[in-house]
Design a protein around this motif. Sequence first.
Motif, PDB file in Angstrom:
ATOM      1  N   ARG A 171       0.753  -1.272  -0.136  1.00 60.51           N
ATOM      2  CA  ARG A 171       0.097  -0.026   0.095  1.00 60.51           C
ATOM      3  C   ARG A 171       0.889   1.320  -0.003  1.00 60.51           C
ATOM      4  NH1 ARG A 171      -5.497  -0.322   2.411  1.00 60.51           N
ATOM      5  NH2 ARG A 171      -6.122  -2.349   1.898  1.00 60.51           N
TER       6      ARG A 171
ATOM      7  N   MET B  13      -2.012   4.059  -0.666  1.00 60.95           N
ATOM      8  CA  MET B  13      -3.549   3.785  -0.131  1.00 60.95           C
ATOM      9  C   MET B  13      -3.136   4.140   1.360  1.00 60.95           C
ATOM     10  SD  MET B  13      -5.757   3.144  -2.220  1.00 60.95           S
ATOM     11  CE  MET B  13      -7.162   2.135  -1.012  1.00 60.95           C
TER      12      MET B  13
ATOM     13  N   LEU C 100      -4.776   6.944   3.611  1.00 58.89           N
ATOM     14  CA  LEU C 100      -6.019   7.080   4.064  1.00 58.89           C
ATOM     15  C   LEU C 100      -5.951   6.849   5.654  1.00 58.89           C
ATOM     16  CD1 LEU C 100      -7.790   5.466   1.051  1.00 58.89           C
ATOM     17  CD2 LEU C 100      -7.539   7.887   1.647  1.00 58.89           C
TER      18      LEU C 100
ATOM     19  N   MET D 198      -5.000  -1.287  -7.890  1.00 56.21           N
ATOM     20  CA  MET D 198      -5.095  -2.337  -6.693  1.00 56.21           C
ATOM     21  C   MET D 198      -6.414  -3.071  -6.851  1.00 56.21           C
ATOM     22  SD  MET D 198      -4.133  -1.463  -2.811  1.00 56.21           S
ATOM     23  CE  MET D 198      -3.277  -2.516  -2.039  1.00 56.21           C
TER      24      MET D 198
ATOM     25  N   PHE E 262      -8.340  -6.048  -4.264  1.00 56.03           N
ATOM     26  CA  PHE E 262      -8.206  -6.193  -2.940  1.00 56.03           C
ATOM     27  C   PHE E 262      -8.511  -7.719  -2.349  1.00 56.03           C
ATOM     28  CE2 PHE E 262      -9.036  -1.967  -3.758  1.00 56.03           C
ATOM     29  CZ  PHE E 262      -8.302  -1.215  -2.650  1.00 56.03           C
TER      30      PHE E 262
ATOM     31  N   ASN F  45     -14.654  -6.624  -4.254  1.00 55.00           N
ATOM     32  CA  ASN F  45     -15.278  -5.672  -3.507  1.00 55.00           C
ATOM     33  C   ASN F  45     -15.831  -4.700  -4.880  1.00 55.00           C
ATOM     34  OD1 ASN F  45     -12.938  -4.421  -4.461  1.00 55.00           O
ATOM     35  ND2 ASN F  45     -12.770  -3.072  -2.564  1.00 55.00           N
ATOM     36  N   PRO F  46     -16.779  -5.373  -5.753  1.00 55.41           N
ATOM     37  CA  PRO F  46     -17.358  -4.613  -6.761  1.00 55.41           C
ATOM     38  C   PRO F  46     -18.204  -3.458  -6.209  1.00 55.41           C
ATOM     39  CG  PRO F  46     -18.135  -6.898  -6.702  1.00 55.41           C
ATOM     40  CD  PRO F  46     -17.106  -6.644  -5.669  1.00 55.41           C
ATOM     41  N   PHE F  47     -18.371  -2.536  -7.045  1.00 56.83           N
ATOM     42  CA  PHE F  47     -19.591  -1.549  -6.190  1.00 56.83           C
ATOM     43  C   PHE F  47     -21.076  -1.928  -6.460  1.00 56.83           C
ATOM     44  CE2 PHE F  47     -15.914   1.196  -8.101  1.00 56.83           C
ATOM     45  CZ  PHE F  47     -15.581   1.610  -7.014  1.00 56.83           C
ATOM     46  N   PRO F  48     -21.815  -1.662  -5.870  1.00 51.30           N
ATOM     47  CA  PRO F  48     -23.170  -2.002  -6.050  1.00 51.30           C
ATOM     48  C   PRO F  48     -23.968  -1.607  -6.912  1.00 51.30           C
ATOM     49  CG  PRO F  48     -23.188  -0.689  -4.045  1.00 51.30           C
ATOM     50  CD  PRO F  48     -21.776  -0.886  -4.465  1.00 51.30           C
TER      51      PRO F  48
ATOM     52  N   ARG G 292     -12.036  -3.754 -13.773  1.00 54.16           N
ATOM     53  CA  ARG G 292     -12.321  -2.383 -13.163  1.00 54.16           C
ATOM     54  C   ARG G 292     -11.031  -1.559 -13.202  1.00 54.16           C
ATOM     55  NH1 ARG G 292     -15.467  -2.041  -7.736  1.00 54.16           N
ATOM     56  NH2 ARG G 292     -13.121  -2.669  -6.840  1.00 54.16           N
TER      57      ARG G 292
ATOM     58  N   ALA H 109     -14.586  -1.236   2.327  1.00 51.51           N
ATOM     59  CA  ALA H 109     -13.698  -1.776   1.346  1.00 51.51           C
ATOM     60  C   ALA H 109     -14.446  -1.017  -0.015  1.00 51.51           C
ATOM     61  CB  ALA H 109     -13.986  -3.386   0.787  1.00 51.51           C
ATOM     62  N   GLN H 110     -15.608  -0.550   0.093  1.00 54.13           N
ATOM     63  CA  GLN H 110     -16.060   0.327  -1.035  1.00 54.13           C
ATOM     64  C   GLN H 110     -15.442   1.551  -1.221  1.00 54.13           C
ATOM     65  OE1 GLN H 110     -19.044  -0.452  -2.922  1.00 54.13           O
ATOM     66  NE2 GLN H 110     -18.460  -2.566  -2.339  1.00 54.13           N
TER      67      GLN H 110
ATOM     68  N   GLU I 256     -12.134   2.194  -0.501  1.00 59.31           N
ATOM     69  CA  GLU I 256     -10.908   1.643  -0.786  1.00 59.31           C
ATOM     70  C   GLU I 256     -10.952   1.505  -2.322  1.00 59.31           C
ATOM     71  OE1 GLU I 256      -9.323  -1.242   1.464  1.00 59.31           O
ATOM     72  OE2 GLU I 256      -8.204   0.096   2.548  1.00 59.31           O
ATOM     73  N   ALA I 257     -11.938   0.695  -2.799  1.00 55.63           N
ATOM     74  CA  ALA I 257     -12.066   0.416  -4.150  1.00 55.63           C
ATOM     75  C   ALA I 257     -11.993   1.848  -5.061  1.00 55.63           C
ATOM     76  CB  ALA I 257     -13.281  -0.363  -4.436  1.00 55.63           C
TER      77      ALA I 257
END
Lengths: 322, 304
Positions: free
Chosen positions: A116, A121, A124, A157, A159, A163-166, A226, B185-186, B188-189
């Motif tokens: 990271r 990253m 953050l 990156m 993970f 963790n796809p977006f909804p 993505r 995680a959202q 971070e993505a």
Amino acid sequence: MEEETPVTVTTPPHTPSGTQPPRVPIRIVTGPAGAGAAAMPAPQPGEPGGHGEPGGHGEPGNSGNSGEPATTVRLEAISCWYGGFRAIRDVSLDIERRRITALIGPSGCGKSTLLRTMNRMNDLVPSFRLAGRVTFDGVDIYGRGVDPVVVRRRVGMVFQKPNPFPKSIYDNVAFGPRINGYRGKLDELVERSLRRAALWDEVKDKLRQSGLSLSGGQQQRLCIARTIATEPEVILMDEPCSALDPRATLQIEELMAELSRDYTIVIVTHNMQQAARASDTTIFITMGDDRAGYVVERGPTLRIFTNPEHRLTEDYVSGRFG
Amino acid sequence: MTAHPAGPVAAPAAAAPRFEPSLMRRKLAGTVFLGVCLLAVGLLLLTLAVLLWDILSRGVPWLDAQFLTSGPSRRAARAGVLPALVGSIEIALLVALITFPVGVAAAIYLEEYATDGRINRLLRTNISNLAGVPSIVYGIFGLALFVRGLGLGFTLLAGALTLSLLILPVVIIASMEALRAVPHAQREAAFALGGSRWQVVRGSVLPAAAPGILTGIILAMARAIGETAPLILVGAVTFVTFLPNPIASGYTVLPIQIFQWAGDPREDFQSLAAAAITVLLVLMFVLNALAIVIRARLSRHLTW
């Protein structure tokens, strides 16, 4: 590492040279070479190669690019702290261009932290502090005037947990290009990215469905698509297969091998077989008594697993420790 | 015994039984608990049913077109709720317009931008405390600030502002909860794709939190619509025969109309109150139904 045969690619990869959209403000260059010069500070004069080399553009597969420096990301004497806790002690290492580098080591030794630092990253995390230098194509990415937002577009990156977006599959892939002001044909970019992530055939008829409706392995490949869609040069993978079954894991590994023609890949893994199978270079990290991580050994994967120089490495790769 | 090879295996059998095998008793406990839960639900439903029956049986006969289209009158047969209904809807819209941007923005700041320092914690605590302040206090404050201080007078706008203040803490708290429920995680993505903080919030966090935020706002709105006390202080009047102009005229709302009719000794007017309550209930029902529909639409993709 030098004695290793370079990955020679004879066929041009099926990304884009021809399909490159016409006017692209962020200068999409399909391969790692020379991209992003628009956004990042200019490379240092000492490195004439790679950047802007005529003909280098759009022909990413030809790793023959001799003038290009072999190193993309370089960590120089990195130490990291979370508050008062020192997570990394004095790590220096190079990441080779268009290779797969695996970071292995016991839990909590700082592999992810190290990964990271390469795309900022950890910025953050409020308590995070870093000493040392991280350069990307010669540019200090923690330097003055470098925006982490720009770094992260060029160093993507993936993970641990998919963790796809909804959002729909399409919108998941289109997210990165949209926020980065992509002005080419989005449909083409989405298709190209999904093809590149070996997911297109499975989802081409349901691009409007939720990304979360896919299986775990498909979701992870969606996350890779993505990431690819923002045209990064380096892809960092933080245990990308730990939530996947063996079949999906194998698919991801095959995909990584395919992607390493065009992209520099750094993968953190707990799975030693995975490191052995899927990487060109392996870096073994462990932690000292104060739990700060440091690099024990770095070398071609084959040598690390068959003939490690260091006792600690041998113990770890043979399963006696860790 | 320790030296005996069979020792470790034989020992437990020889010792006193370690498990309580009475399955009966365990199952009984479960049944009793279920009974208690059912009783609680039943009690609630019974109360609701009695209440609804009482109101509907008295109010529905009075519900007709005339009731919905005319203003209050001294004669029960000619009285209606139109000004109160319109007042309530206007206030609800204004309150929504005010609290939505302010409340959500405050929540986004506190959750996504502010660092977790002492000032931030103080702010959060105080917002929670504000949610517990009696509504009449907001009425007094609204009278001082909006009616007198800003010179808005006894207008619907002043009433809407007062009610907005009243429900803002609820909206902020609900929105903060919704934002906090979005997996890290959202964020971070979105950051890893090169998003700026605003793009991360706008593109990833807000859509995921939208259903929760909306639910909070609608629930708060329902509270605002049913509120009476603060509006009495900031000038809602009971006998309004015209449709209110938000910035220029007096106004009334359903709860106040109900309050007035219910206090009237004449039987017919008390039935009018029941009819007005029915209208208010329908209004709330519509609002809640709307919330459910919007929520369902927004959370189509949310399945983590």
